[in-house]
Write a protein that holds these residues in place. Structure first.
Motif, PDB file in Angstrom:
ATOM      1  N   TYR A 145     153.632  24.434  75.854  1.00  0.00           N
ATOM      2  CA  TYR A 145     154.107  25.734  75.409  1.00  0.00           C
ATOM      3  C   TYR A 145     153.746  26.759  76.490  1.00  0.00           C
ATOM      4  CZ  TYR A 145     154.819  23.819  70.678  1.00  0.00           C
ATOM      5  OH  TYR A 145     155.241  23.089  69.596  1.00  0.00           O
ATOM      6  N   LYS A 146     154.381  27.900  76.388  1.00  0.00           N
ATOM      7  CA  LYS A 146     154.123  28.905  77.433  1.00  0.00           C
ATOM      8  C   LYS A 146     153.837  30.254  76.774  1.00  0.00           C
ATOM      9  CE  LYS A 146     155.248  26.423  81.216  1.00  0.00           C
ATOM     10  NZ  LYS A 146     154.780  25.153  80.667  1.00  0.00           N
ATOM     11  N   CYS A 147     152.860  30.285  75.903  1.00  0.00           N
ATOM     12  CA  CYS A 147     152.505  31.556  75.259  1.00  0.00           C
ATOM     13  C   CYS A 147     152.067  32.530  76.355  1.00  0.00           C
ATOM     14  CB  CYS A 147     151.408  31.349  74.230  1.00  0.00           C
ATOM     15  SG  CYS A 147     151.892  30.155  72.964  1.00  0.00           S
TER      16      CYS A 147
ATOM     17  N   ILE B 100     145.586  28.203  79.115  1.00  0.00           N
ATOM     18  CA  ILE B 100     145.134  26.842  78.837  1.00  0.00           C
ATOM     19  C   ILE B 100     146.048  25.780  79.466  1.00  0.00           C
ATOM     20  CG2 ILE B 100     144.767  25.164  76.957  1.00  0.00           C
ATOM     21  CD1 ILE B 100     143.463  27.421  75.384  1.00  0.00           C
ATOM     22  N   PRO B 101     147.399  25.958  79.456  1.00  0.00           N
ATOM     23  CA  PRO B 101     148.236  24.942  80.108  1.00  0.00           C
ATOM     24  C   PRO B 101     147.887  24.744  81.595  1.00  0.00           C
ATOM     25  CG  PRO B 101     149.575  26.322  78.706  1.00  0.00           C
ATOM     26  CD  PRO B 101     148.209  26.961  78.753  1.00  0.00           C
TER      27      PRO B 101
ATOM     28  N   ARG C 149     155.701  33.114  71.069  1.00  0.00           N
ATOM     29  CA  ARG C 149     155.362  32.119  70.063  1.00  0.00           C
ATOM     30  C   ARG C 149     156.660  31.531  69.496  1.00  0.00           C
ATOM     31  NH1 ARG C 149     150.829  29.877  69.893  1.00  0.00           N
ATOM     32  NH2 ARG C 149     150.456  30.017  67.644  1.00  0.00           N
TER      33      ARG C 149
ATOM     34  N   GLU D 253     149.888  24.102  65.274  1.00  0.00           N
ATOM     35  CA  GLU D 253     150.865  25.172  65.464  1.00  0.00           C
ATOM     36  C   GLU D 253     151.790  25.222  64.239  1.00  0.00           C
ATOM     37  OE1 GLU D 253     151.611  27.435  68.165  1.00  0.00           O
ATOM     38  OE2 GLU D 253     149.495  26.977  68.430  1.00  0.00           O
TER      39      GLU D 253
ATOM     40  N   ILE E 277     144.398  20.133  72.241  1.00  0.00           N
ATOM     41  CA  ILE E 277     144.750  21.500  72.641  1.00  0.00           C
ATOM     42  C   ILE E 277     145.926  21.960  71.787  1.00  0.00           C
ATOM     43  CG2 ILE E 277     145.764  22.872  74.516  1.00  0.00           C
ATOM     44  CD1 ILE E 277     142.774  22.310  74.892  1.00  0.00           C
ATOM     45  N   ASN E 278     146.905  21.090  71.605  1.00  0.00           N
ATOM     46  CA  ASN E 278     148.041  21.361  70.716  1.00  0.00           C
ATOM     47  C   ASN E 278     148.246  20.073  69.916  1.00  0.00           C
ATOM     48  OD1 ASN E 278     150.432  22.024  69.502  1.00  0.00           O
ATOM     49  ND2 ASN E 278     151.418  22.797  71.354  1.00  0.00           N
TER      50      ASN E 278
ATOM     51  N   TYR F 259     150.083  34.930  76.745  1.00  0.00           N
ATOM     52  CA  TYR F 259     148.697  35.395  76.937  1.00  0.00           C
ATOM     53  C   TYR F 259     147.758  34.277  77.364  1.00  0.00           C
ATOM     54  CZ  TYR F 259     148.650  33.299  72.328  1.00  0.00           C
ATOM     55  OH  TYR F 259     148.821  32.411  71.300  1.00  0.00           O
ATOM     56  N   CYS F 260     148.262  33.051  77.515  1.00  0.00           N
ATOM     57  CA  CYS F 260     147.378  31.883  77.549  1.00  0.00           C
ATOM     58  C   CYS F 260     147.371  31.186  78.910  1.00  0.00           C
ATOM     59  CB  CYS F 260     147.839  30.902  76.472  1.00  0.00           C
ATOM     60  SG  CYS F 260     146.819  29.442  76.359  1.00  0.00           S
TER      61      CYS F 260
ATOM     62  N   CYS G  75     149.091  21.238  77.081  1.00  0.00           N
ATOM     63  CA  CYS G  75     150.074  21.960  76.273  1.00  0.00           C
ATOM     64  C   CYS G  75     151.298  22.302  77.121  1.00  0.00           C
ATOM     65  CB  CYS G  75     149.438  23.240  75.730  1.00  0.00           C
ATOM     66  SG  CYS G  75     150.530  24.109  74.598  1.00  0.00           S
TER      67      CYS G  75
HETATM   68  S1  SF4 Z   1     148.147  29.397  72.871  1.00  0.00           S
HETATM   69 FE1  SF4 Z   1     148.082  27.232  72.298  1.00  0.00          FE
HETATM   70  S2  SF4 Z   1     150.239  26.679  72.072  1.00  0.00           S
HETATM   71 FE2  SF4 Z   1     150.219  28.572  73.268  1.00  0.00          FE
HETATM   72  S3  SF4 Z   1     150.187  27.906  75.419  1.00  0.00           S
HETATM   73 FE3  SF4 Z   1     148.068  28.213  74.793  1.00  0.00          FE
HETATM   74  S4  SF4 Z   1     147.360  26.180  74.158  1.00  0.00           S
HETATM   75 FE4  SF4 Z   1     149.611  26.121  74.177  1.00  0.00          FE
END
Ligand code: SF4
Length: 429
Positions: free
Chosen positions: A152-154, A159-160, A268, A229, A194-195, A156-157, A150
């Motif tokens: 994106y740079k949310c 995952i990237p 977001r 998304e 993931i996205n 709280y996340c 991913c």
């Molecule tokens: S919440 Fe989803 S869209 Fe946002 S950074 Fe994490 S994986 Fe990417």
């Protein structure tokens, strides 16, 4: 020589399940047989790090497997292994730790260890390739991984960090895998990533063209998009889904907050207004759509008023189901350094209120279908002689078990709602 036996343990998301299924096929092709943990020569654990609780669950499972089966090779992979390899290596009995970037090498590493009595070290280096995967566990439905990572740079996340940049398999490879799934007899595919809607970075192809190509695969009767998304649920995707007989009126969309101030802090890429208009557009062309919505409660700075704004927004858009998650601090994520942490008890109360709201909305959604006909893909046997399956719009239906209907789509008259939130049905064809 007797075949060595492997047990597989998966935590977390559908992507992990699809990848474990592919790792299992590699072992099977290499002459290993599948077994339970107690009986295993090798235990493969595919981990998750979505919350602090998920990390703890991974550590506990690894310890338990190493303790109950001290002679087994313990091989750990997945998101937690990518982000915290050292904390896993410290657990006694662990032999192999491979992050997502090296997941595709797990079978070779284990096989090497088996042959040579030692393992060659592999660092969690950059994310380059794409580990293609699809699950074949159920008789009816397969999770096909089309995208990973991913951009994106949310806030709280993490995952990237655990999955790397957005990348995908080519459309031609995805359709080839869909054909393999059809050849194995499965009727439904859930597109997973993931996205997922961000498909196309590696190949320059478009998500909508992936959907169109998959739509033409013979033998697959149903598709669902695991999660998309809101900003990627475009008019084009919506109108294609509305005209396709295979893509089902079922969307799982991460909203995360119904308050624009909190959405901004979360970084977001939409406002509640944009989100509400997406839902309206879908309902205009597919009024029976099942919407499952992800929500995080207790994000740092979420005041009582912000929460009430979210609550009112959810009541207004009235989805069929809410997946409610209490906010969890991830040390690598920017939000872990935000002020205004919400007290655990306040968070628990908010989770409870949204869970109750979800139960009410789900019941209301199901009530609309009492006395109506639907098409159900029958999946399995259940306790007490019942089988279960899903309608196109994701209502779980139970009916008396009849072997001849398993893995078939039949017409069903929906007769009532069960206490556990399913519907009862009578097969009419
Ligand atoms: S919440 Fe989803 S869209 Fe946002 S950074 Fe994490 S994986 Fe990417």
């Amino acid at each position: 020589m007797t075949a060595l036996k492997v047990s597989f343990h998966t935590l977390g998301c559908k992507l992990n399940f699809a990848e474990t299924a592919t790792i299992a096929r590699q072992f099977s092709a290499g002459g290993y047989t599948k077994t339970t943990a107690a009986d295993a020569d090798i235990c493969v654990i595919n981990t998750c790090t979505v919350t602090e609780h998920a990390d703890k669950k991974c550590r506990n499972l690894i310890r338990k497997l190493a303790r109950t089966n001290p002679n087994a090779i313990i091989a750990v992979t997945g998101c937690y292994a990518q982000l915290k390899p050292d904390s896993i290596r410290q657990i006694e009995g662990v032999d192999i730790v491979l992050g997502n970037s090296s997941k595709g090498q797990l079978f070779d590493q284990v096989d090497e260890l088996v042959k040579r009595g030692k393992v060659s070290p592999c660092e969690n280096d950059a994310f380059t390739g794409f580990f293609s995967a699809f699950s074949t566990e159920g008789r009816t439905r397969s999770f096909l991984k089309v995208q990973d990572g991913c951009d994106y740079k949310c806030s709280y996340c993490t995952i990237p960090y655990a999955r790397g940049e957005s990348r995908n398999i080519p459309i031609a490879e995805a359709t080839e895998q869909a054909r393999a799934i059809a050849a194995a007899g499965q009727k439904e595919i859930v597109l997973t990533g993931i996205n997922t809607g961000d498909f196309g970075h590696t190949t320059g192809e478009r998500f909508i063209d992936l959907l169109k190509a998959l739509n033409g695969v013979e033998g697959i009767e149903r598709y669902r998009i695991s999660s998309i998304e809101p900003n990627l649920l475009t008019d084009e995707v919506i109108s294609f889904t509305a005209t396709s007989e295979k893509f089902q009126p079922h969307f799982h969309i991460p909203l995360q907050s119904g308050c624009d101030r909190i959405l901004g802090l979360m970084r977001r890429r939409y406002t509640t207004d944009v989100f509400a208009r997406r839902i309206e557009t879908v309902r205009r062309v597919m009024p029976d759509t099942f919407f499952g919505i992800d929500i995080i409660v207790g994000f740092p700075g979420e005041s009582a008023e912000d929460f009430e704004t979210t609550y009112a927004f959810l009541e207004k858009i009235s989805p069929a189901y809410l997946h409610v998650f209490p906010y969890s601090d991830r040390p690598l994520a920017p939000a872990s350094r935000f002020d205004g942490k919400v007290a655990p008890q306040v968070m628990a109360d908010r989770v409870k209120r949204l869970t109750d709201l979800s139960d009410r909305m789900h019941k209301r959604f199901l009530e609309r279908y009492i006395g109506k006909e639907a098409h159900v893909l029958w999946e399995s046997t259940l306790k007490e002689g019942k089988m279960a399956g899903f309608t196109g719009n994701y209502i779980r239906v139970k009916a008396p078990y009849d072997k001849k209907y398993v893995n078939k789509i039949t017409k069903v008259l929906l007769t009532g709602i069960t206490e556990d939130g399913n519907m009862t049905g009578e097969i009419t064809t």
